[in-house]
Design an enzyme around this catalytic site. Sequence first.
Site, PDB file in Angstrom:
ATOM      1  N   GLN A   1      -5.128  -1.726   9.302  1.00 11.37           N
ATOM      2  CA  GLN A   1      -4.899  -3.073   8.898  1.00 11.37           C
ATOM      3  C   GLN A   1      -5.449  -4.282   9.721  1.00 11.37           C
ATOM      4  OE1 GLN A   1      -3.390  -3.679   5.506  1.00 11.37           O
ATOM      5  NE2 GLN A   1      -4.176  -5.933   5.995  1.00 11.37           N
TER       6      GLN A   1
ATOM      7  N   LYS B   1       0.674  -1.244  -0.049  1.00 10.89           N
ATOM      8  CA  LYS B   1       0.045   0.098  -0.004  1.00 10.89           C
ATOM      9  C   LYS B   1       0.960   1.181   0.044  1.00 10.89           C
ATOM     10  CE  LYS B   1      -3.856  -2.659   1.949  1.00 10.89           C
ATOM     11  NZ  LYS B   1      -4.587  -2.891   3.310  1.00 10.89           N
TER      12      LYS B   1
ATOM     13  N   ASP C   1     -11.088   2.229   3.425  1.00 13.31           N
ATOM     14  CA  ASP C   1     -11.537   0.651   3.167  1.00 13.31           C
ATOM     15  C   ASP C   1     -12.991   0.228   2.898  1.00 13.31           C
ATOM     16  OD1 ASP C   1      -9.100  -0.998   3.200  1.00 13.31           O
ATOM     17  OD2 ASP C   1      -9.159  -0.922   5.227  1.00 13.31           O
TER      18      ASP C   1
END
Length: 292
Positions: A96, A52, A119
């Site tokens: 995460q 990322k 997200d």
Amino acid sequence: MQLIDGKATAAKIKEEIAAEVKDIMAKGGKQPHLAAILVGHDGGSETYVKNKVLACEACGFKSSLIRFEENVSEEELLDTVKKLNDDADVDGFIVQLPLPKHIDEQKVIEAIDYRKDVDGFHPVNVGRMAIGLPCFISATPLGILTLLQRYNIETSGKKCVVLGRSNIVGKPMAQLMMQKQYGDSTVTVCHSHSKTLKEECREADIIIAAIGRPDFVTADMVKEGAVVIDVGTTRVPDATRKSGFRLNGDVKFDEVSPKCSFITPVPGGVGPMTICSLMKNTLAAGKKEYYK
Ligand code: NAP
């Protein structure tokens, strides 16, 4: 059979994003900024976060990584989420997953300001997605939709079977494939208690497999000409690899691919598109495209 090249598609989209960022900045606009919180040292999570950060560089974004050890308290993590919510320079951020067992994952997700939830896991984004309003769509389903669009794959009126019903892949994927402005398909969702899974698959024009069971979808489950999207990425031991493992999809590629009109490989299919969709969401966050 045509192979759907997620790696090349993602690279192209990242180039497009980078060009747009350059343009925004040339006009005096703000450089998009993505932050990531990483807890612990899980190998998979480390790799995802590293990729990322690299993708941010490729897109011309600013990125920050905030790391915690496995024993971080829920309170400390929530406090960091609040700081990122309040930080005007951060356009979007991710935590995460998975988080260690002592931390309530849902509580952390709900603590994220939905306007920065790139997200797309916050209930506000999930709800808006379900009723077709502009929002951050979670990265893997968005990546799959993008692949279907870029390869001009007809989905309207087709029978689509989604294998798996997780909150991050199966459920949003099924919602999106059903919606008129996206897939416009007739959707069936199968899971571990589905009794007619094989029969459903055999009738499907499009199969989207997201169950995490290596080689689960076999040739006898796929009709001639079907489109098969393999989301599965299970690490299986492989002594021939330096890492000692390889990523295995949910589809038995060798026997299924000859029957398909289109199929995604693993790796190189859905995976690269997931990260590139996170970049798309970050750009949208930077442009305040969905929320002021
Ligand atoms: P998950 O949360 O573990 O959900 C798996 C789903 O599959 C569940 O709904 C489960 O059913 C169903 N399932 C499990 N075994 C089954 C079986 N034998 N028959 C039918 N259904 C079965 O997994 P996930 O997070 O959605 O991820 C799925 C896979 O995609 C994993 O391999 C993951 O690594 C991969 N993934 C890849 C990306 C990417 O970027 N490429 C992104 C996300 C996930 P129940 O609901 O009944 O338990």
